[in-house]
Write an enzyme that holds these catalytic residues in place. Structure first.
Site, PDB file in Angstrom:
ATOM      1  N   GLU A  96       3.036   9.360  -5.810  1.00  0.00           N
ATOM      2  CA  GLU A  96       3.710  10.435  -4.554  1.00  0.00           C
ATOM      3  C   GLU A  96       5.306  10.037  -4.335  1.00  0.00           C
ATOM      4  O   GLU A  96       6.017  11.226  -4.323  1.00  0.00           O
ATOM      5  CB  GLU A  96       2.868  10.173  -3.236  1.00  0.00           C
ATOM      6  CG  GLU A  96       3.315  11.383  -2.318  1.00  0.00           C
ATOM      7  CD  GLU A  96       2.413  11.140  -0.923  1.00  0.00           C
ATOM      8  OE1 GLU A  96       1.349  10.383  -0.978  1.00  0.00           O
ATOM      9  OE2 GLU A  96       2.827  12.026   0.079  1.00  0.00           O
TER      10      GLU A  96
ATOM     11  N   GLU B 159      -2.855   6.326   6.001  1.00  0.00           N
ATOM     12  CA  GLU B 159      -3.279   7.510   5.875  1.00  0.00           C
ATOM     13  C   GLU B 159      -4.125   8.014   4.663  1.00  0.00           C
ATOM     14  O   GLU B 159      -5.164   8.308   4.833  1.00  0.00           O
ATOM     15  CB  GLU B 159      -2.282   8.690   5.932  1.00  0.00           C
ATOM     16  CG  GLU B 159      -2.535  10.018   6.015  1.00  0.00           C
ATOM     17  CD  GLU B 159      -1.473  10.767   5.202  1.00  0.00           C
ATOM     18  OE1 GLU B 159      -2.158  11.210   3.972  1.00  0.00           O
ATOM     19  OE2 GLU B 159      -0.465  11.080   5.379  1.00  0.00           O
ATOM     20  N   HIS B 160      -3.679   7.433   3.586  1.00  0.00           N
ATOM     21  CA  HIS B 160      -4.411   7.559   2.480  1.00  0.00           C
ATOM     22  C   HIS B 160      -5.655   6.689   2.353  1.00  0.00           C
ATOM     23  O   HIS B 160      -6.902   7.118   2.004  1.00  0.00           O
ATOM     24  CB  HIS B 160      -3.484   7.101   1.011  1.00  0.00           C
ATOM     25  CG  HIS B 160      -2.741   8.262   0.615  1.00  0.00           C
ATOM     26  ND1 HIS B 160      -2.562   8.333  -0.625  1.00  0.00           N
ATOM     27  CD2 HIS B 160      -1.585   8.781   1.159  1.00  0.00           C
ATOM     28  CE1 HIS B 160      -1.608   9.490  -0.899  1.00  0.00           C
ATOM     29  NE2 HIS B 160      -1.062   9.692   0.279  1.00  0.00           N
TER      30      HIS B 160
ATOM     31  N   HIS C 166       1.922   5.390   6.041  1.00  0.00           N
ATOM     32  CA  HIS C 166       1.547   6.444   5.297  1.00  0.00           C
ATOM     33  C   HIS C 166       0.294   5.924   4.322  1.00  0.00           C
ATOM     34  O   HIS C 166      -0.472   6.764   3.859  1.00  0.00           O
ATOM     35  CB  HIS C 166       2.599   7.154   4.383  1.00  0.00           C
ATOM     36  CG  HIS C 166       2.376   7.848   3.348  1.00  0.00           C
ATOM     37  ND1 HIS C 166       2.413   7.549   2.050  1.00  0.00           N
ATOM     38  CD2 HIS C 166       1.873   9.086   3.256  1.00  0.00           C
ATOM     39  CE1 HIS C 166       2.393   8.448   1.145  1.00  0.00           C
ATOM     40  NE2 HIS C 166       1.779   9.399   1.958  1.00  0.00           N
TER      41      HIS C 166
END
Lengths: 504, 495
Positions: free
Chosen positions: B169, B92-93, B89
């Site tokens: 997040e 992904e950022h 993840h």
């Protein structure tokens, strides 16, 4: 794989068939058809024949802004209970009603049983094709429709493969229907929706149960930071205006059974309906569907009804206000804002284009750039306007680790102050227009998206070519327009700031 | 997810209603049992593979002049190892932070300038990136996406800022929500060897300890052409997409897809329980049962083809029907029995059932509920299992079976309304190794599931030995609890 020739043929067929776009590369006109029915209801239609489905939204001026003081939550409770049962009724003999069968069909369709429920226990509804020489039969059946409880309704909708819902927002009470256009299904879906709109049962046991569930949900919401700050912010921005009403245990317990009935009777009135439809139906079919959907409501002319009482405007804020709420949570929550604009505000376009630049444009907005991209202070920061019949709020929202709250608030405020004082740069405005104008097609590329836009045209009395002129309206916005509109609308020195859960 | 899902301007061209009661657009999606839905001729889908191993899937749909372009990588949180949870993840950022030709943030600015909308998402099984664009802009987003797939490059300072965003997040989506925290810990109890036991977003201490090198290594290892698929749906032609895919993705060198260890979950032999205390007013209970899944090979093969997993795949379909009979439409069994209290006492304010069906890892059947005032989680758990027991004993009615089987048929028509959701389904099926027409095959097979099969799985899979019972124990707000602090000090760029 299709060969090239065939492919082009298929493409041409599909393009012509859709009615969404007449030309492939132009932002072609969206043909919105509009007419008023005999009962006064206003109908808005976009034909979209490519998929055998229909979406309908019916809006009434019966949203929560009409909740009486002390009875906050009445509109949404009413909508909730409207989904939970229809009463028995005697069907009136009516004029012949066109069915949704395609013209040219020769058979008169009888509504057929749709499953195990008693939904279809009434006499079959006569239906006729609108044209094309098919048989026409008078709808003369007069009989009783049995009551349906919430479970019979759930089964009936499931068996039809259709979806029906009722809900209330601040301004509107809305009914939505999504159905396949197979005539055997659609006619029954329309008939069932008509009963739910007009003949709710308001069953007492269900009402008591839903109250219990709402109360439990309210108590839970008092432990959730987002709900707690939302309530405090709403009250601070809207004061005594109904936009700021919040349901509480007290208002819930003050809502009586008779209030639900009264809210329904006063609000769900055929002559005031705005009906929006997008799907694989012709105008004649849409007209018939619209008539049938409201056929069980009293057909009374609006002129003979007392006008709905006016609702006051949202008061402007006189001074800045800062509220700090002690709360232990993983993040501090921050909301900053003030009353914004009505939808009818002439500054609407400069403000939405400006807000894209300030905090609406996802990754590329000023707020995101300053608070998230440059400093890593938050996962999400944004600004928004909420124009309605009254001045909905302008709001900046963010969440951040509790110990960095002060820094995040200071930066967000600075960004807003700078923007209101100086407006965007020419480069920012160009980037905003590139996205908004260039991406316009993405806002209308499905029936569902079109329906939302069509309902907006219907509700706000916008011109029928609104979608065709939207990009032009965006294009003509200038830096000066935005600066002037923001200066007229926003007063950073008078905004409300609510901070929940900051580290002390 | 790279940034919170929201449209740049309200999704309609009008401001949204201030508040809409959740559930206005209702529950079940059901339909006619006959072929009416399937008769909608779904546009042709084409799939091909480039020389470097990259898969390309194209679904032309000319209803509107827009397109969805997605890049799917068959790598997700389940491919991580202990100590580095969350790296898929975080990567992904970081994919938004530039290449040697495109500087940080420029990707998003260019997509915005094209009139596009974009985002990305990470799950246990995959990572995905997408842009929704006017169809005429397809080439530009394919060029940008291929560039970052092959050439992602950013400096450590970018990572240092972005890892803080990811921690925010995690706080926002997990730590702020008692139920999300419960799910996170329940997964860690339910699975021992399967990587599904780790949270997708990562444990906070793993995020604290993550380095730029961890992220770059993960990227180097997994972002290879043979481990990815490009999906394009909308107003495009297959030949056009093939040409653009060759042009922009075709030159990326082929590399082997790393070996994947099976990390099979050992059979559970005894109930597991988790109590989780958090500030809340309502308690909550969830029960997870280990169940079989549909094996892709069985869906590729003709119905009835013998295979070692054919029986289990068939049971996975029956479990799907079971979940729908319990909770597939308004007024289905769980709602009636637990929430309405039909034929007894009302024990729950909400109750639900769901079945996993497909996935790269082991699948679960979930039952959950929120007790009504004065009732306990134990009563809810008992009532939920009594509903399963009733079906195990007496089966389901033909009307119920017919009703739930019609659901998928109608949804096949309704989903044609969104080009984006069609692209998403195609990509997701590719990740799982399913055929392109998997959803139609699934529906065709679900139609053949019998009442006896539903009864059979209800009797077989809901004993306590394969269950994890997780309970949220609500606590009053504790005024003395200190807010969670970062484990390491952060700099932030204060200028």
């Amino acid at each position: 794989m299709l060969n090239a020739t065939k492919n082009i043929a298929v493409r041409a067929l599909l393009v012509c068939a859709t009615g969404l776009f007449y030309h492939f590369n132009a932002l072609a006109a969206i043909p919105v058809q509009h007419w008023t029915q005999a009962n006064g209801a206003k109908v808005y239609l976009v034909e979209s024949p490519a998929i055998a489905m229909l979406d309908v939204q019916i809006d009434f001026d019966a949203g929560s802004r009409r909740d009486p003081p002390g009875k906050a939550g009445l509109a949404s409770m009413t909508a909730n209970i409207l989904e939970k049962g229809v009463r028995a009724s005697v069907r009136r003999a009516g004029p012949p009603q066109a069915s949704t069968a395609p013209s040219g069909g020769s058979a008169v369709r009888e509504a057929t049983s749709v499953g195990a429920s008693d939904f279809s226990a009434g006499p079959p509804q006569a239906s006729t094709a609108p044209s094309g020489g098919s048989a026409v039969r008078e709808a003369t059946s007069v009989g009783a429709d049995v009551a349906l409880d919430e479970n019979a309704l759930g089964e009936a909708w499931a068996d039809l493969g259709a979806q029906f819902g009722a809900g209330a927002s601040a301004d509107r009470m809305s009914f939505t229907l999504r159905s396949l256009t197979d005539p055997a299904l659609l006619d029954q879906a329309v008939a069932l929706a008509a009963r739910q709109i007009a003949e709710p049962a308001f069953p007492d046991a269900v009402w008591q149960r839903e109250r219990q569930r709402l109360e439990a949900g309210l108590k839970e919401s008092y432990t959730r930071p987002g709900s707690v700050i939302g309530r405090a912010y709403s009250q601070a921005v809207y004061g005594s205006h109904p936009y700021g009403y919040e349901m509480t245990e007290a208002t819930l317990s003050s809502i009586a059974f008779a209030d639900l009935q009264a809210a329904h009777a006063a609000g769900v009135v055929a002559c005031r309906a705005r009906i929006s439809m997008v799907g694989a139906v012709t105008r004649a079919q849409a007209d018939s569907i619209a008539a049938r959907l409201l056929s069980r409501l009293p057909q009374v002319a609006c002129a003979s009804l007392p006008p709905l009482p006016p609702v006051a405007e949202v008061a402007r804020l006189e001074q800045a206000q800062e509220k700090s709420i002690d709360f232990k949570s993983a993040q501090a929550h921050v909301l900053i804002g003030q009353p914004g604009i009505r939808r009818a505000d002439p500054d609407y376009f400069p403000l939405i284009v400006g807000n894209y630049i300030l905090g609406g444009g996802g990754f590329v907005s000023r707020l995101t750039n300053e608070v998230r991209e440059k400093r890593g202070l938050t996962y999400g920061v944004s600004s928004s306007f909420s124009p309605g019949l009254h001045a909905g709020s302008f709001t900046v929202g963010l969440q951040t680790r509790p110990d960095q709250t002060a820094q995040a608030v200071q930066i967000a405020r600075q960004v807003v102050r700078d923007f209101v004082a100086s407006g965007p740069t020419e480069a920012e405005l160009k980037a905003a227009k590139d996205n908004l104008v260039g991406g316009f097609a993405l806002r209308i590329d499905s029936n569902r998206k079109l329906l939302g836009n069509l309902a907006g045209i219907a509700w706000n009395d916008l011109p029928l070519d609104y979608l065709d002129t939207w990009t032009r309206q965006v294009e003509k916005v200038t830096v000066d327009d935005i600066r002037a509109a923001f200066a007229r609308t926003l007063q950073p020195e008078k905004m409300v700031t609510v901070i929940l859960g900051a580290a002390s | 997810m790279k940034h919170p899902m929201r449209a740049p301007v309200p999704p309609t061209l009008f401001a949204p209603a201030r508040r809409t009661r959740a559930g206005m657009v209702f529950g079940a999606v059901l339909a006619c049992a006959n072929a009416c839905a399937l008769a909608q001729s779904a546009p042709q889908v084409e799939q091909f593979t480039l020389a470097n191993g990259l898969t390309v899937i194209v679904k032309p749909d000319h209803r509107a002049p827009t397109a969805a372009h997605m890049l799917w990588v068959r790598v997700g949180a389940m491919d991580e190892v202990d100590g580095a949870s969350g790296v898929a993840h975080v990567l992904e950022h970081m994919m938004f932070k530039g290449t040697k030709d495109v500087k940080a943030g420029e990707f998003s600015r260019r997509v915005a300038a094209l009139g596009g909308q974009e985002n990305a998402f990470t799950s246990s099984d995959n990572t995905g990136y997408y842009q929704q664009i006017p169809a005429g802009r397809l080439e530009e987003v394919m060029r940008l996406e291929a560039d970052r797939f092959a050439n992602s490059q950013w400096d450590d300072a970018e990572f240092k800022r972005e890892i803080e965003v990811v921690k925010e997040e995690r706080r926002q989506r997990t730590e702020e929500s008692p139920r999300a925290m419960l799910y996170e810990q329940a997964a860690a109890v339910t699975f021992l060897a399967s990587p599904y036991r780790r949270p997708i977003v990562g444990w906070m201490s793993d995020l604290d300890a993550m380095t730029p090198a961890d992220v770059r290594a993960f990227y180097q290892r997994w972002y290879v052409p043979a481990n990815a698929a490009v999906v394009v749906a909308g107003d495009v032609e297959v030949a056009q997409v093939r040409r653009l895919a060759e042009k922009y993705y075709g030159g990326i060198p082929a590399r082997p897809v790393p070996e994947r260890k099976p990390r099979s979950e050992p059979e559970q032999a005894g109930q597991r329980t988790l109590d989780f205390k958090a500030t809340a007013s309502q308690s909550y209970v969830s029960m997870a049962f280990k169940v079989p899944k549909v094996e892709p090979a069985d869906l590729h093969a003709a119905p009835g083809t013998p295979s070692p997993t054919a029986a289990a795949s068939r049971e996975a379909l029956a479990l799907t029907v079971l979940a729908a009979v319990l909770d597939g439409y308004s007024g289905a069994r769980l709602d009636r029995a637990l929430v309405q209290g039909q034929g007894g006492e009302r024990v729950a304010d909400s109750a639900g059932a769901s079945s996993g069906r497909v996935g790269r890892g082991p699948q679960l059947f979930m039952l959950d509920g929120v007790p009504a005032a004065g009732k306990t989680t134990l009563q809810v758990a008992d009532a939920l299992r009594r509903q399963i027991a009733a079906i195990a004993q007496s089966g389901v009615s033909d009307a119920e079976l017919k009703r739930v089987k019609t659901q998928w048929a109608a949804s096949e028509t309704y989903k044609l309304d969104s080009v984006f959701s069609q692209a998403r389904e195609l990509g997701s099926n590719w990740v799982q190794g399913l055929p392109l027409d998997a959803s139609m095959r699934l529906i065709a097979r679900l139609r053949t599931v019998t009442a006896a099969e539903v009864q059979g799985v209800a009797a077989k899979y809901f004993g306590g030995d394969q269950m994890t019972l997780a309970t949220l124990l609500p606590q009053p707000a504790d005024p003395n609890r200190a807010p969670r602090r970062a484990a390491v000090p952060t700099t932030g760029d204060l200028r």
